[in-house]
Design an enzyme around this catalytic site. Sequence first.
Site, PDB file in Angstrom:
ATOM      1  CB  SER A   1      -0.108  -6.260  -0.050  1.00 51.85           C
ATOM      2  OG  SER A   1       0.293  -5.968   1.277  1.00 51.85           O
TER       3      SER A   1
ATOM      4  CE  LYS B   1      -2.293 -12.509   0.704  1.00 53.22           C
ATOM      5  NZ  LYS B   1      -0.949 -12.331   1.205  1.00 53.22           N
TER       6      LYS B   1
ATOM      7  CG  HIS C   1      -0.409  -9.441  -2.472  1.00 47.39           C
ATOM      8  ND1 HIS C   1      -1.776  -9.272  -2.447  1.00 47.39           N
ATOM      9  CD2 HIS C   1      -0.019  -9.462  -1.182  1.00 47.39           C
ATOM     10  CE1 HIS C   1      -2.191  -9.173  -1.209  1.00 47.39           C
ATOM     11  NE2 HIS C   1      -1.134  -9.283  -0.400  1.00 47.39           N
TER      12      HIS C   1
END
Length: 394
Positions: free
Chosen positions: A181, A240, A209
């Site tokens: 990330s 996320k 991610h």
Amino acid sequence: MANVDFLNAELERLKKEGLYNTIRTLGSPQGGWIVMDGRRVLNLCSNNYLGFGNHPNLVAAAKEALDTHGIGPGAVRSIAGTMDLHLELEEKLAAFKGAEATLSMQSGLIANLATIPALLDSPEDGVFTDELNHASIIDAVRLSKATRYIYKHNDVANLKAKLDEGKAARRKLVVTDGVFSMDGDIAPLPDLVTEAERAGAMVMVDDAHGEGVLGSHGRGIVDHFHLHGRVDIEVGTLSKAFGVMGGFVAGSRSLIEYLRQKARPFLFSSALTPPDVAACIAAVEVLSRTDEPVRKLWENGRALKAGLGKAGFNTGKSETPITPVIIGEAATAREFSRRLFEEQNVFAQAIAFPTVPKGTARIRCMVSAAHEPKDIQTAVDAFVRVGKAMGVAG
Ligand SMILES: *Cc1c(COP(=O)(O)O)cnc(C)c1O
């Protein structure tokens, strides 16, 4: 109160060393624009990649679940019984991921803590872990009793050397973040898998991610590299790109069955609440139906990188929409971020040592499908103005 004097001493030390976190207050839903500390700002700081954090379908599903299932799960699933909603989410996620089965967890962090110690429980086991893996993997590795082999970041030859070194281990697990990330680079998963197969090791990827970002319709890194059936354990987050809260593990039926019997956060901590789960189901449904938010996310990421690059900024080696703007010194990056916020109404955090190596302090920009093309231009213009004023590239 001499016994707690260390609290304030430590806080003072953090402040002196510039490591003290000041946390801003959000007064609106997540989105492309938000109200932060009372000011309307362009948001370049959330992991709400697809704009699902305030998606009408998700909000409606959560409200409905409150009426049908109430607010709380009551107790751990193995005692209170499991709600049909959790099973529905797990089936839909498995179908979406192309995995045999999934198990939902209270967060992505917990999914790692649930999995690694359950799989590796003896010093005779070996865990082979990328040096830049997420803190939750590091903690999960510490909780397991396995012998640790830390390989250089994304370095397949070094992993091979470590696998040779640990070849006598009883069980072996290679574990990596899917997308890193801080830089936005992607793990070389096909090569990691090949080495692991040669060594008889299991492979686990934490795709926090990559979930909702990589692969067809955001199905993640395994789909991106067409590695279905060759990665034993996929960990994902629902907090996320999925816009809600929670995490999950995807893999074979036996893996999921094993975790239901052995994973301590599953056995000793209550499950996600019904509204969370219903919203997650809605997220999977939206994403199964359309890849439009994923395409918009990538277009915004490309536009931001192109704009900043043209203005002379160093956006590093990102292969994903994550866009680091590498400034160098921590104090300069912090001042840059402060001026973006106060003078330009752009919220983009500075990240410095120890999160990233010394001398590579950066402003990390997270675009989302909630941004419009004109927002991306606004961001580039703001960077250029602050860059000029501070004599930093741009
Ligand atoms: C964000 C993140 C997590 C934690 O996910 P949560 O759902 O917020 O707990 C775990 N692993 C990686 C690689 C992450 O980036």
